[in-house]
Design a protein around this motif. Sequence first.
Motif, PDB file in Angstrom:
ATOM      1  N   ARG A 116      15.348  28.543  26.210  1.00 22.84           N
ATOM      2  CA  ARG A 116      15.204  28.528  24.642  1.00 22.84           C
ATOM      3  C   ARG A 116      16.032  29.248  23.926  1.00 22.84           C
ATOM      4  NH1 ARG A 116      11.434  24.818  22.483  1.00 22.84           N
ATOM      5  NH2 ARG A 116       9.867  24.438  24.438  1.00 22.84           N
ATOM      6  N   PHE A 117      16.265  28.675  23.092  1.00 19.72           N
ATOM      7  CA  PHE A 117      17.584  29.288  21.944  1.00 19.72           C
ATOM      8  C   PHE A 117      16.892  30.248  20.961  1.00 19.72           C
ATOM      9  CE2 PHE A 117      18.984  25.081  22.337  1.00 19.72           C
ATOM     10  CZ  PHE A 117      20.473  25.398  22.795  1.00 19.72           C
ATOM     11  N   ARG A 118      17.777  31.506  20.599  1.00 17.12           N
ATOM     12  CA  ARG A 118      17.367  32.575  19.907  1.00 17.12           C
ATOM     13  C   ARG A 118      17.297  31.822  18.423  1.00 17.12           C
ATOM     14  NH1 ARG A 118      20.892  37.918  21.071  1.00 17.12           N
ATOM     15  NH2 ARG A 118      20.420  37.963  23.567  1.00 17.12           N
ATOM     16  N   PRO A 119      16.220  32.411  17.566  1.00 16.59           N
ATOM     17  CA  PRO A 119      16.238  31.904  16.190  1.00 16.59           C
ATOM     18  C   PRO A 119      17.600  32.210  15.538  1.00 16.59           C
ATOM     19  CG  PRO A 119      14.245  33.099  16.702  1.00 16.59           C
ATOM     20  CD  PRO A 119      15.198  33.292  17.885  1.00 16.59           C
ATOM     21  N   ARG A 120      18.281  31.640  14.491  1.00 21.12           N
ATOM     22  CA  ARG A 120      19.123  31.895  13.812  1.00 21.12           C
ATOM     23  C   ARG A 120      18.923  31.341  12.421  1.00 21.12           C
ATOM     24  NH1 ARG A 120      19.328  27.445  16.588  1.00 21.12           N
ATOM     25  NH2 ARG A 120      20.500  25.395  15.834  1.00 21.12           N
ATOM     26  N   ALA A 125      12.205  28.293  13.721  1.00 20.47           N
ATOM     27  CA  ALA A 125      11.258  29.611  13.882  1.00 20.47           C
ATOM     28  C   ALA A 125      11.773  30.499  12.603  1.00 20.47           C
ATOM     29  CB  ALA A 125      11.713  30.331  15.235  1.00 20.47           C
ATOM     30  N   TRP A 126      13.192  30.772  12.485  1.00 17.80           N
ATOM     31  CA  TRP A 126      13.631  31.387  11.503  1.00 17.80           C
ATOM     32  C   TRP A 126      13.017  31.129  10.071  1.00 17.80           C
ATOM     33  CZ3 TRP A 126      17.558  35.509  11.949  1.00 17.80           C
ATOM     34  CH2 TRP A 126      17.976  35.824  10.819  1.00 17.80           C
ATOM     35  N   ARG A 127      12.830  29.907   9.669  1.00 15.22           N
ATOM     36  CA  ARG A 127      12.209  29.422   8.582  1.00 15.22           C
ATOM     37  C   ARG A 127      10.736  29.621   8.442  1.00 15.22           C
ATOM     38  NH1 ARG A 127      15.003  24.738   9.525  1.00 15.22           N
ATOM     39  NH2 ARG A 127      13.113  23.737   9.752  1.00 15.22           N
ATOM     40  N   LEU A 148      14.222  39.673  21.632  1.00 16.26           N
ATOM     41  CA  LEU A 148      12.769  39.628  21.571  1.00 16.26           C
ATOM     42  C   LEU A 148      12.023  38.248  21.110  1.00 16.26           C
ATOM     43  CD1 LEU A 148      11.913  43.394  20.338  1.00 16.26           C
ATOM     44  CD2 LEU A 148      11.936  42.412  22.828  1.00 16.26           C
ATOM     45  N   LEU A 149      13.031  37.532  20.382  1.00 18.62           N
ATOM     46  CA  LEU A 149      12.504  36.416  20.018  1.00 18.62           C
ATOM     47  C   LEU A 149      13.055  35.097  20.219  1.00 18.62           C
ATOM     48  CD1 LEU A 149      12.439  37.181  16.150  1.00 18.62           C
ATOM     49  CD2 LEU A 149      10.315  37.162  17.752  1.00 18.62           C
ATOM     50  N   ARG A 150      12.400  34.063  20.719  1.00 14.73           N
ATOM     51  CA  ARG A 150      12.855  32.445  20.873  1.00 14.73           C
ATOM     52  C   ARG A 150      12.190  31.690  19.899  1.00 14.73           C
ATOM     53  NH1 ARG A 150      16.168  35.254  23.233  1.00 14.73           N
ATOM     54  NH2 ARG A 150      16.818  35.040  25.525  1.00 14.73           N
ATOM     55  N   GLU A 151      13.013  30.509  19.932  1.00 13.03           N
ATOM     56  CA  GLU A 151      12.497  29.163  19.221  1.00 13.03           C
ATOM     57  C   GLU A 151      11.546  28.533  20.245  1.00 13.03           C
ATOM     58  OE1 GLU A 151      13.368  27.579  16.370  1.00 13.03           O
ATOM     59  OE2 GLU A 151      14.902  28.947  15.764  1.00 13.03           O
ATOM     60  N   GLY A 152      10.305  28.466  19.700  1.00 15.77           N
ATOM     61  CA  GLY A 152       9.314  27.708  20.314  1.00 15.77           C
ATOM     62  C   GLY A 152       9.248  26.429  19.985  1.00 15.77           C
ATOM     63  N   PRO A 153       8.259  25.387  20.531  1.00 15.31           N
ATOM     64  CA  PRO A 153       8.108  23.866  20.162  1.00 15.31           C
ATOM     65  C   PRO A 153       7.531  23.660  18.632  1.00 15.31           C
ATOM     66  CG  PRO A 153       6.868  24.383  22.194  1.00 15.31           C
ATOM     67  CD  PRO A 153       7.272  25.822  21.587  1.00 15.31           C
ATOM     68  N   GLN A 154       7.823  22.853  17.855  1.00 14.87           N
ATOM     69  CA  GLN A 154       7.375  22.536  16.714  1.00 14.87           C
ATOM     70  C   GLN A 154       7.407  23.431  15.511  1.00 14.87           C
ATOM     71  OE1 GLN A 154       3.404  20.808  17.612  1.00 14.87           O
ATOM     72  NE2 GLN A 154       4.327  19.168  18.835  1.00 14.87           N
TER      73      GLN A 154
END
Length: 294
Positions: A116-120, A125-127, A148-154
Amino acid sequence: MDKREIEELRNKVGCAALLEKDGWKVDVKESTRRAIKYRRESNIVIVIHQGRGWFDPLSPAKGDVFSLAIHLGADGFVEASERVADVVGFVPAAPAWQHPARPKALASIIERWGHRFRPRPGSPAWRYLTGERGLPANIVKQVVTSDLLREGPQGSMWAAHTDSAGALTGWEERGPAWRGFATDGGKELFRFGSEEYERICITEAAIDAMSLAAIELLRPDTLYVSTGGGWSPATDDAIRGLAKCANAWLVAATDNNRQGDIYADRVRAIAANASARYARLRPCAGDWNEDLRA
């Protein structure tokens, strides 16, 4: 009723069937695939072990379907057995979020996290965190930098739980239409903040931990942690470990409700046992994210 008949009943009747037959309702928002929360008025029962076990998060009560029948009002084991027998053949409704079992084995926790990518800035996920949840971008950036964070689904986000050595054990999953915990993961603690901490603020969700950090302008003496909405044995051990640190100050920053007060009492007991300082920090609203967005 002999032993064989008791075991046969235990295998035929799940705790969910007994609860639904008794008028309890699933709290979809607070449930996961491995822990389904049932409510009736202010009472709570969480069904685990694929329906074969249960516990009351507001008391020490737990057990199998027979002890659940007694918890629901049966007068002794004989009446409990009769209540369970009455439910044979009753099939509880599946929660709306449940999906068919996956056809193949899941990758490991480490592999799934690593894919999974990190939020940016601008990512879903950032939004979600900076928009819908109102978290300041600088706080989200620092949590991302701490890995400590990752982009999850949807459009959801994953917030890491780690052990005392920093090893990943699982993650909280939160999004616009979903909340849960990593399948096959272990709840311990989401940990964010200073490495030279004395003050440990214990919240019930990673978003609340980040929200409190934002409200307090990320105090340099504080570690902000989350139990992930539960209180597992590993979580309890982790908090006890933090309480043993030199000059430890445990702050129960749990929700402003009955469950939050019960968790705060547990934190108080741990602090007393470790001869650590203790304080109760209560949000004005229900939780810290509501306070942040107010």
